[in-house]
Motif scaffolding. Sequence first.
Motif, PDB file in Angstrom:
ATOM      1  N   THR A  23      26.024  37.321  -8.688  1.00 27.24           N
ATOM      2  CA  THR A  23      24.874  36.413  -8.695  1.00 27.24           C
ATOM      3  C   THR A  23      24.674  35.889 -10.239  1.00 27.24           C
ATOM      4  N   SER A  24      25.373  36.603 -11.003  1.00 25.95           N
ATOM      5  CA  SER A  24      25.281  36.149 -12.671  1.00 25.95           C
ATOM      6  C   SER A  24      26.513  35.234 -12.785  1.00 25.95           C
ATOM      7  N   GLY A  25      27.264  34.635 -11.929  1.00 23.37           N
ATOM      8  CA  GLY A  25      28.369  33.613 -11.943  1.00 23.37           C
ATOM      9  C   GLY A  25      29.454  34.111 -12.294  1.00 23.37           C
ATOM     10  N   GLU A  26      29.900  35.300 -12.124  1.00 29.63           N
ATOM     11  CA  GLU A  26      31.079  36.024 -12.470  1.00 29.63           C
ATOM     12  C   GLU A  26      31.873  36.123 -11.344  1.00 29.63           C
ATOM     13  N   TYR A  27      33.271  35.998 -11.326  1.00 29.62           N
ATOM     14  CA  TYR A  27      34.066  36.358 -10.527  1.00 29.62           C
ATOM     15  C   TYR A  27      34.435  37.907 -10.650  1.00 29.62           C
ATOM     16  N   SER A  28      34.153  38.969  -9.716  1.00 24.96           N
ATOM     17  CA  SER A  28      33.951  40.254 -10.108  1.00 24.96           C
ATOM     18  C   SER A  28      35.058  41.031  -9.467  1.00 24.96           C
ATOM     19  N   ALA A  29      35.697  40.689  -8.378  1.00 28.91           N
ATOM     20  CA  ALA A  29      36.712  41.517  -7.563  1.00 28.91           C
ATOM     21  C   ALA A  29      37.672  40.325  -6.614  1.00 28.91           C
ATOM     22  N   GLN A  30      38.817  40.826  -6.466  1.00 29.25           N
ATOM     23  CA  GLN A  30      39.595  40.180  -5.405  1.00 29.25           C
ATOM     24  C   GLN A  30      40.403  41.046  -4.597  1.00 29.25           C
ATOM     25  N   GLY A  31      40.952  40.350  -3.336  1.00 30.75           N
ATOM     26  CA  GLY A  31      41.724  41.631  -2.564  1.00 30.75           C
ATOM     27  C   GLY A  31      42.372  40.689  -1.351  1.00 30.75           C
ATOM     28  N   THR A  32      42.564  41.591  -0.375  1.00 27.95           N
ATOM     29  CA  THR A  32      43.240  41.108   0.944  1.00 27.95           C
ATOM     30  C   THR A  32      42.734  42.094   1.954  1.00 27.95           C
ATOM     31  N   LEU A  33      42.567  41.348   3.131  1.00 22.82           N
ATOM     32  CA  LEU A  33      42.411  42.380   4.481  1.00 22.82           C
ATOM     33  C   LEU A  33      43.543  41.677   5.392  1.00 22.82           C
ATOM     34  N   ARG A  34      44.167  42.725   6.152  1.00 26.02           N
ATOM     35  CA  ARG A  34      44.871  42.296   7.254  1.00 26.02           C
ATOM     36  C   ARG A  34      44.177  43.135   8.313  1.00 26.02           C
ATOM     37  N   CYS A  35      43.876  42.380   9.482  1.00 26.64           N
ATOM     38  CA  CYS A  35      43.295  42.821  10.663  1.00 26.64           C
ATOM     39  C   CYS A  35      44.557  42.859  11.879  1.00 26.64           C
ATOM     40  N   ALA A  36      44.490  43.561  12.963  1.00 24.68           N
ATOM     41  CA  ALA A  36      45.324  43.605  13.892  1.00 24.68           C
ATOM     42  C   ALA A  36      44.605  43.351  14.921  1.00 24.68           C
ATOM     43  N   PHE A  37      45.214  42.485  15.955  1.00 22.38           N
ATOM     44  CA  PHE A  37      44.598  42.266  17.208  1.00 22.38           C
ATOM     45  C   PHE A  37      44.882  43.092  18.234  1.00 22.38           C
ATOM     46  N   ILE A  38      44.054  43.820  18.883  1.00 26.27           N
ATOM     47  CA  ILE A  38      44.204  44.897  19.963  1.00 26.27           C
ATOM     48  C   ILE A  38      43.511  44.801  21.083  1.00 26.27           C
ATOM     49  N   THR A  39      43.950  45.247  22.309  1.00 23.94           N
ATOM     50  CA  THR A  39      43.127  45.263  23.654  1.00 23.94           C
ATOM     51  C   THR A  39      42.232  46.361  23.467  1.00 23.94           C
ATOM     52  N   PRO A  40      40.906  46.001  23.672  1.00 24.65           N
ATOM     53  CA  PRO A  40      39.673  47.181  23.603  1.00 24.65           C
ATOM     54  C   PRO A  40      39.946  47.989  24.697  1.00 24.65           C
ATOM     55  N   SER A  41      39.412  49.281  24.345  1.00 31.81           N
ATOM     56  CA  SER A  41      39.707  50.317  25.626  1.00 31.81           C
ATOM     57  C   SER A  41      38.544  50.358  26.261  1.00 31.81           C
TER      58      SER A  41
END
Length: 157
Positions: A139-157
């Motif tokens: 909220t101070s107006g700074e870019y504080s971190a960056q990253g990536t996330l990968r999610c797999a699509f699976i059939t629920p059990s």
Amino acid sequence: METEFSYLPVDQVTATELVAKLQEYPDISTQVPLVQNSAVYKQGFRLHSLDSLQAIASLPVALHTQAHGVFNGGANALLGETTASLAASVAAPSGKIAVGTHISVQHLRPVRHGYVYCVAQQKEITESWVQYALHFFATSGEYSAQGTLRCAFITPS
């Protein structure tokens, strides 16, 4: 769940301008059962926008500090994975659910107060997985971190 807010051009405005826009977004957490019934909601997680291309959420710094009084790096990962996983759930093909398989977060600067916002933006999608870019702002107006996330699509059990 689409909101009236548009796709945020995170690389076309300053972090300060972006944070000003982020603070205008409403809290829609109670409209999304996946959020309202989760442990992260009890930890202060708030969802502000959600669709398959972009999700925006926040966490209060005060509830997630490490021993030195700064926002915990693990809380960045929690915020990023939760935010992008919600978007991935919207993007999932019919009959599938999205589960995180890989997260990477680079912490750029410490955050000591206020909130940290995460803007998760879809970068690539296939029939079996989706990847999001994670942008974190204080909220101070700074870019504080960056990253990536990968999610797999699976059939629920």
